[in-house]
Structures are given as C-alpha cells and as structure tokens.
Design a protein around this motif. Structure first.
Motif, mmCIF file in Angstrom:
data_model
loop_
_atom_site.group_PDB
_atom_site.id
_atom_site.type_symbol
_atom_site.label_atom_id
_atom_site.label_comp_id
_atom_site.label_asym_id
_atom_site.label_seq_id
_atom_site.Cartn_x
_atom_site.Cartn_y
_atom_site.Cartn_z
ATOM 1 N N ALA A 39 137.079 20.005 -12.741
ATOM 2 C CA ALA A 39 136.844 20.884 -11.590
ATOM 3 C C ALA A 39 137.071 20.123 -10.281
ATOM 4 O O ALA A 39 137.642 20.663 -9.324
ATOM 5 C CB ALA A 39 135.423 21.436 -11.641
ATOM 6 N N TYR A 40 136.637 18.875 -10.236
ATOM 7 C CA TYR A 40 136.849 18.052 -9.036
ATOM 8 C C TYR A 40 138.341 17.843 -8.796
ATOM 9 O O TYR A 40 138.818 17.955 -7.653
ATOM 10 C CB TYR A 40 136.125 16.719 -9.206
ATOM 11 N N LEU A 41 139.066 17.520 -9.857
ATOM 12 C CA LEU A 41 140.510 17.308 -9.716
ATOM 13 C C LEU A 41 141.207 18.587 -9.259
ATOM 14 O O LEU A 41 142.155 18.546 -8.470
ATOM 15 C CB LEU A 41 141.097 16.838 -11.053
ATOM 16 N N TYR A 42 140.715 19.725 -9.727
ATOM 17 C CA TYR A 42 141.302 21.006 -9.317
ATOM 18 C C TYR A 42 141.040 21.274 -7.837
ATOM 19 O O TYR A 42 141.953 21.665 -7.089
ATOM 20 C CB TYR A 42 140.712 22.133 -10.160
ATOM 21 N N SER A 43 139.826 21.032 -7.391
ATOM 22 C CA SER A 43 139.488 21.329 -5.997
ATOM 23 C C SER A 43 140.115 20.321 -5.024
ATOM 24 O O SER A 43 140.220 20.604 -3.829
ATOM 25 C CB SER A 43 137.961 21.349 -5.808
ATOM 26 N N HIS A 44 140.546 19.155 -5.556
ATOM 27 C CA HIS A 44 141.179 18.142 -4.707
ATOM 28 C C HIS A 44 142.658 17.979 -5.046
ATOM 29 O O HIS A 44 143.254 16.938 -4.753
ATOM 30 C CB HIS A 44 140.456 16.796 -4.850
ATOM 31 N N ARG A 45 143.237 19.016 -5.651
ATOM 32 C CA ARG A 45 144.656 18.944 -5.989
ATOM 33 C C ARG A 45 145.472 18.772 -4.709
ATOM 34 O O ARG A 45 145.188 19.394 -3.687
ATOM 35 C CB ARG A 45 145.094 20.191 -6.757
ATOM 36 N N GLY A 46 146.456 17.906 -4.769
ATOM 37 C CA GLY A 46 147.269 17.629 -3.595
ATOM 38 C C GLY A 46 146.740 16.488 -2.753
ATOM 39 O O GLY A 46 147.453 15.969 -1.892
ATOM 40 N N ASP A 47 145.476 16.075 -2.991
ATOM 41 C CA ASP A 47 144.907 14.957 -2.246
ATOM 42 C C ASP A 47 145.222 13.640 -2.960
ATOM 43 O O ASP A 47 145.479 13.610 -4.161
ATOM 44 C CB ASP A 47 143.377 15.088 -2.140
ATOM 45 N N MET A 48 145.178 12.560 -2.203
ATOM 46 C CA MET A 48 145.227 11.232 -2.808
ATOM 47 C C MET A 48 143.844 10.965 -3.395
ATOM 48 O O MET A 48 142.869 10.824 -2.665
ATOM 49 C CB MET A 48 145.578 10.169 -1.762
ATOM 50 N N CYS A 49 143.768 10.955 -4.720
ATOM 51 C CA CYS A 49 142.456 10.929 -5.370
ATOM 52 C C CYS A 49 142.310 9.677 -6.225
ATOM 53 O O CYS A 49 143.065 9.482 -7.173
ATOM 54 C CB CYS A 49 142.304 12.182 -6.227
ATOM 55 N N ASP A 50 141.341 8.835 -5.887
ATOM 56 C CA ASP A 50 141.033 7.673 -6.705
ATOM 57 C C ASP A 50 140.138 8.121 -7.857
ATOM 58 O O ASP A 50 139.105 8.768 -7.635
ATOM 59 C CB ASP A 50 140.312 6.622 -5.858
ATOM 60 N N MET A 51 140.520 7.781 -9.095
ATOM 61 C CA MET A 51 139.798 8.290 -10.251
ATOM 62 C C MET A 51 138.373 7.756 -10.307
ATOM 63 O O MET A 51 137.460 8.456 -10.748
ATOM 64 C CB MET A 51 140.543 7.942 -11.547
ATOM 65 N N GLY A 52 138.161 6.532 -9.830
ATOM 66 C CA GLY A 52 136.800 6.004 -9.796
ATOM 67 C C GLY A 52 135.916 6.819 -8.869
ATOM 68 O O GLY A 52 134.769 7.148 -9.202
ATOM 69 N N ASP A 53 136.448 7.154 -7.689
ATOM 70 C CA ASP A 53 135.696 7.993 -6.752
ATOM 71 C C ASP A 53 135.481 9.383 -7.322
ATOM 72 O O ASP A 53 134.400 9.969 -7.177
ATOM 73 C CB ASP A 53 136.441 8.092 -5.421
ATOM 74 N N ALA A 54 136.520 9.916 -7.974
ATOM 75 C CA ALA A 54 136.406 11.252 -8.566
ATOM 76 C C ALA A 54 135.324 11.272 -9.633
ATOM 77 O O ALA A 54 134.554 12.232 -9.744
ATOM 78 C CB ALA A 54 137.755 11.668 -9.155
ATOM 79 N N MET A 55 135.261 10.211 -10.447
ATOM 80 C CA MET A 55 134.244 10.132 -11.492
ATOM 81 C C MET A 55 132.851 10.158 -10.880
ATOM 82 O O MET A 55 131.939 10.829 -11.370
ATOM 83 C CB MET A 55 134.457 8.849 -12.302
ATOM 84 N N HIS A 56 132.685 9.419 -9.777
ATOM 85 C CA HIS A 56 131.384 9.354 -9.112
ATOM 86 C C HIS A 56 131.053 10.654 -8.394
ATOM 87 O O HIS A 56 129.970 11.222 -8.564
ATOM 88 C CB HIS A 56 131.381 8.183 -8.118
#
Length: 227
Positions: free
Chosen positions: A194-211
């Motif tokens: 859900a986080y990856l979906y809501s931040h699609r198109g953003d530069m997303c660090d997976m560690g930050d996304a996990m947190h």
C-alpha cells in the motif's frame, strides 16, 4: 618476520533461489480491499506486481520465506573444516583459534526450514557425490533458522574442491499456499504494498518504506535475535 594467514570467522557462502514460490501471500483483490480501490484504479497486473515487490523486500530483509521456495547454498568447507594456518611452521587449525574444532551444526539462512532436499560434495576434479542425508545428518526444523546437525558417530562428507565444495538444496516456507502464511506477515505485505502504491512515481528508499509503512514494526517480532 613470519606471516600468518588472516582468520576468517565467516566463510564465503553463495546462496541462490532455485524455485520461486508458486503463489503470493496476498491476492490482488485483497490488496484492493485494503486500499479501498477498484480494479479500474488498480488492475490485477499492477496489484500483483506491488505484492511481489513488497513480499520480496520483506523476505530479503528478514531472511524469511513465506510460501514454499527452494534455495541452494554453496560453501567451501564444513564448519569444522581444519584449514591450516602458518607462522613460519604449520601450527594447526584456524578453528583452534576462535572456537572448538568440533562444530556439528550448519544453519540454513532462509526460514522456516521445511526440508533438506539434497547435499552434494565435490572432489578436486569437480566430480560430484550425493550425500545420504538420513544416515549423515539430523534435520532441525524447529530452530530459527533451521539447521542440519551431524549425527553422532558420523563424519563430515569429504569435500575437496577449493571453491563451492558443498552444495545444499533445501525448501523453506510456511506451506504451499497463502493459507499457511501467518496473518502478521500478510499484513506486513499489505502495508508495504500500500505504501509503494501511494508513493508510486516517487524516489522511494525501501528501508524508509519498510519503516514508514509499519511493515518493519510488524516484522520486528520475527527478527532473529542472536544470543
């Protein structure tokens, strides 16, 4: 001045997935329900891709296997392999310097361990020999991570190739389908997807996304603690 070989407390270990899970722990419909989204806004293909990305990130971070998958681990020597070290003369074994030379356990990285499917050793010429697991090792699926333990009276099979002299193929996972996966793991996948979906198109660090998604908090209860 005499030179000594460096002491390697952790030997090289190759580890590759040989068979991926046959299904995902969360379906496209379940992710859409969690997001309160419809199939127009989030088609199956996109939802499944998000779930797979979230599941792989969690599995790789925490060394867990949700649905049954096969792995092959290659190591150069057994845990009690007596690699000689030098100080001008042959002095003995590296194992003597940092622990007993009678280690009998070999831990397999992905958990939970389901089965050990094969153990193969190689000689100097690369000729392979299959090890009879039942008469050589006890397989421990209770520990996290799982392990194989040399049976009493047995000896480590001879493995002489310089690199990757031992290959172990094993299956890890809670079961063959999503019904066997614990609910907290499914929730972690949903939250990260859900986080990856809501931040699609953003530069997303997976560690930050996990947190930030809360998935890391859920997975904290599954983190292997070393004593």
């Amino acid at each position: 001045m005499a030179l000594s070989a460096p002491i390697m407390l952790h030997q090289y270990r190759g580890h590759v997935q040989t068979a991926a899970p046959a299904a995902e722990p969360v379906t496209a419909a379940e992710l859409r329900d969690y997001l309160r989204e419809d199939a127009t806004g989030l088609p199956d293909a996109d939802a499944n891709e998000l779930v797979a990305e979230a599941r792989e990130a969690i599995e790789n971070t925490y060394a867990v296997a949700m649905i049954d998958q096969s792995w092959r681990m290659a190591i150069d020597r057994w845990p009690s392999g007596r690699e000689e070290w030098w100080d001008g003369i042959r002095d003995g074994s590296i194992a003597d310097l940092y622990g007993p030379a009678s280690y009998t356990d070999l831990r397999l990285p992905r958990w939970p361990l389901s089965t050990v499917d094969s153990v193969t050793v190689y000689d100097e010429d690369g000729t392979s020999t299959a090890v009879t697991i039942a008469s050589t090792f006890d397989v421990d699926t209770y520990q996290t991570p799982g392990r194989i333990t040399l049976q009493r009276g047995a000896t480590w099979p001879v493995a002489l190739r310089a690199n990757n002299a031992i290959e172990i193929v094993y299956t890890a996972g809670y079961g063959a389908d999503a019904s066997s996966v614990p609910a907290p793991l499914k929730r972690a996948v949903k939250q990260l997807a859900a986080y990856l979906y809501s931040h699609r198109g953003d530069m997303c660090d997976m560690g930050d996304a996990m947190h930030d998604s809360g998935a890391g908090s859920i997975m904290g209860q599954y983190k292997i603690k070393r004593v």
